[in-house]
Design an enzyme around this catalytic site. Structure first.
Site, mmCIF file in Angstrom:
data_model
loop_
_atom_site.group_PDB
_atom_site.id
_atom_site.type_symbol
_atom_site.label_atom_id
_atom_site.label_comp_id
_atom_site.label_asym_id
_atom_site.label_seq_id
_atom_site.Cartn_x
_atom_site.Cartn_y
_atom_site.Cartn_z
ATOM 1 N N PHE A 13 0.818 -1.218 0.000
ATOM 2 C CA PHE A 13 0.000 0.000 0.000
ATOM 3 C C PHE A 13 0.852 1.268 0.000
ATOM 4 C CE2 PHE A 13 -2.216 2.876 3.243
ATOM 5 C CZ PHE A 13 -2.814 3.658 2.267
ATOM 6 N N ASP A 35 10.265 -6.690 -3.506
ATOM 7 C CA ASP A 35 9.046 -7.084 -2.805
ATOM 8 C C ASP A 35 8.872 -8.591 -2.907
ATOM 9 O OD1 ASP A 35 6.105 -7.536 -2.218
ATOM 10 O OD2 ASP A 35 6.189 -5.358 -1.979
ATOM 11 N N ASP A 61 12.974 -11.489 -1.054
ATOM 12 C CA ASP A 61 12.768 -11.317 0.381
ATOM 13 C C ASP A 61 13.894 -10.464 0.960
ATOM 14 O OD1 ASP A 61 12.274 -11.615 3.102
ATOM 15 O OD2 ASP A 61 11.900 -13.771 2.967
ATOM 16 N N THR A 126 6.276 2.887 13.171
ATOM 17 C CA THR A 126 4.853 3.138 13.394
ATOM 18 C C THR A 126 4.625 3.752 14.764
ATOM 19 O OG1 THR A 126 2.725 2.018 13.732
ATOM 20 C CG2 THR A 126 4.680 0.726 14.155
ATOM 21 N N ASP A 127 3.512 4.473 14.901
ATOM 22 C CA ASP A 127 3.164 5.021 16.210
ATOM 23 C C ASP A 127 2.815 3.930 17.217
ATOM 24 O OD1 ASP A 127 0.696 4.262 15.127
ATOM 25 O OD2 ASP A 127 -0.269 6.205 15.449
ATOM 26 N N GLU A 128 2.551 2.717 16.738
ATOM 27 C CA GLU A 128 2.166 1.636 17.635
ATOM 28 C C GLU A 128 3.299 1.212 18.565
ATOM 29 O OE1 GLU A 128 -0.360 -1.500 16.342
ATOM 30 O OE2 GLU A 128 -0.967 -0.432 14.537
ATOM 31 N N TYR A 150 3.034 -7.395 16.454
ATOM 32 C CA TYR A 150 3.367 -6.506 15.336
ATOM 33 C C TYR A 150 4.129 -5.289 15.822
ATOM 34 C CZ TYR A 150 2.760 -2.508 12.267
ATOM 35 O OH TYR A 150 2.997 -1.365 11.540
ATOM 36 N N LYS A 154 8.058 -4.177 15.023
ATOM 37 C CA LYS A 154 8.444 -2.887 14.460
ATOM 38 C C LYS A 154 9.383 -2.126 15.387
ATOM 39 C CE LYS A 154 7.465 -1.264 11.152
ATOM 40 N NZ LYS A 154 8.174 -1.342 9.843
#
Length: 335
Positions: A13, A35, A61, A126-128, A150, A154
């Site tokens: 995406f 990819d 990969d 990521t903000d996570e 996840y 990250k």
């Protein structure tokens, strides 16, 4: 000599949006897209640029050292590492793939970058990684408290990337972005799933009480921020990239229904997922001080994204009738 980018995960995406954006700009560049083409990587996302002589696709990969080192011999200047397993529900069910790609894969890329010498390495995080934020907003100096596999994977790649700056002097920058939305998003994520379900008059499965809060960042703004950071960011720094659009999930679901003229009764509250973070919020003052702020108003961006899914059924209908259908039925039932 043209600037040569290695964009990993470029058929996904955000990566595909980023590649298309690069190719709309500077003619004096080349892009190598590496990819693996897992379920969320689709070459259809890059059909408009497939014939561009500045662009080359390589299936492979990031966790394959021989392949990665071979690609770095192509005079790579800049690495933008989007490649990641990224869906929280899938991480809860099978965390091993996330560790392999998000941590070990980052290590392979960093080692190759160190061996071959590059101008800049952008690690997309990521903000996570900050975990759930009850009040206030997460600054780049705040501790990391990831609460699902996840987010933890990250965080691992994020900190490993920084260590290559601190230890080896590699020109690394880490970016931590809030929830992205926009065209070409695999229809398991919130906006793309809810938009496509609503188009099909299917229920919209909303976790818990629907009051979890996310900050929404249009993918075009995210891509713009990455280019800005490549040009103006400082090596070894972390930059939060936020949209400044905090919304409760149920509000976003209702806006999607409204845009499509669908009843709010399509929204169905379902059992919450384990470790579901209540709120994410980013302090973006650091990037704003450097000179970048988002441009896309949330309501306009969401409207455009929803209309894109309405106008591009041929892109997502084959996905939802194939592999994704089995996954969806397993999680949400035959609805």
């Amino acid at each position: 000599m043209p600037r040569t980018y290695l964009v990993t995960g470029g058929a996904g995406f955000i990566g595909s949006n980023y590649i298309r954006r690069l190719l709309r700009g500077d003619d004096d560049l080349r892009i190598v897209n590496l990819d693996k083409l897992t379920y969320a990587g689709r070459l259809e996302n890059l059909a408009p640029v497939a014939g561009d002589p500045r662009y080359r696709f390589v299936k492979g990969d990031i966790a394959d050292p021989a392949l990665v080192n071979e690609l770095f011999r192509d005079d790579i200047n800049i690495v933008v590492n989007f490649a990641a397993e990224s869906h929280v529900d899938r991480a809860i069910a099978d965390p091993g793939h996330f560790i392999t790609t998000d941590v070990y894969g980052a290590y392979v890329l960093l080692e190759a970058a160190r061996a071959h010498g590059i101008n800049r390495f952008i690690q997309i995080s990521t903000d996570e990684v900050y975990g759930s934020v009850e009040t206030g907003s997460s600054a780049e100096t705040d501790p990391l408290m990831p609460r699902n596999p996840y987010a933890a994977s990250k965080a691992g790649g994020d900190r490993l990337a920084y260590s290559y700056f601190a230890t080896y002097g590699l020109d690394v920058i880490v970016t931590r972005a809030s929830n992205n939305y926009g065209p070409y998003q695999y229809p398991e994520k919130f906006v793309s799933l809810f938009a496509t379900n609503a188009i099909e008059n299917k229920e919209l499965p909303l976790y818990g009480d629907g009051c979890n809060v996310r900050d929404w960042l249009h993918v075009d703004d995210h891509c713009d921020a990455i280019n800005f950071i490549i040009e103006h960011g400082r090596a070894g720094e972390i930059y939060n990239i936020g949209g400044g659009n905090e919304r409760e999930n149920i509000e976003v679901a209702r806006l999607i229904c409204d845009e499509l003229g669908k009843p709010h009764s399509l929204i169905r509250l379902v059992k919450d997922r384990p470790g579901h973070d209540r709120r994410y919020s980013l302090d973006t003052a650091k990037l704003a001080a450097l000179g970048w702020t988002p441009k896309m108003p949330f309501e306009a961006g969401l409207r455009a994204a929803v209309r894109w899914y309405a106008d591009n059924r041929a892109w997502w209908e084959p996905i939802k009738s194939g592999e994704f259908r089995d996954y969806y039925l397993k999680h949400y039932g035959n609805r």
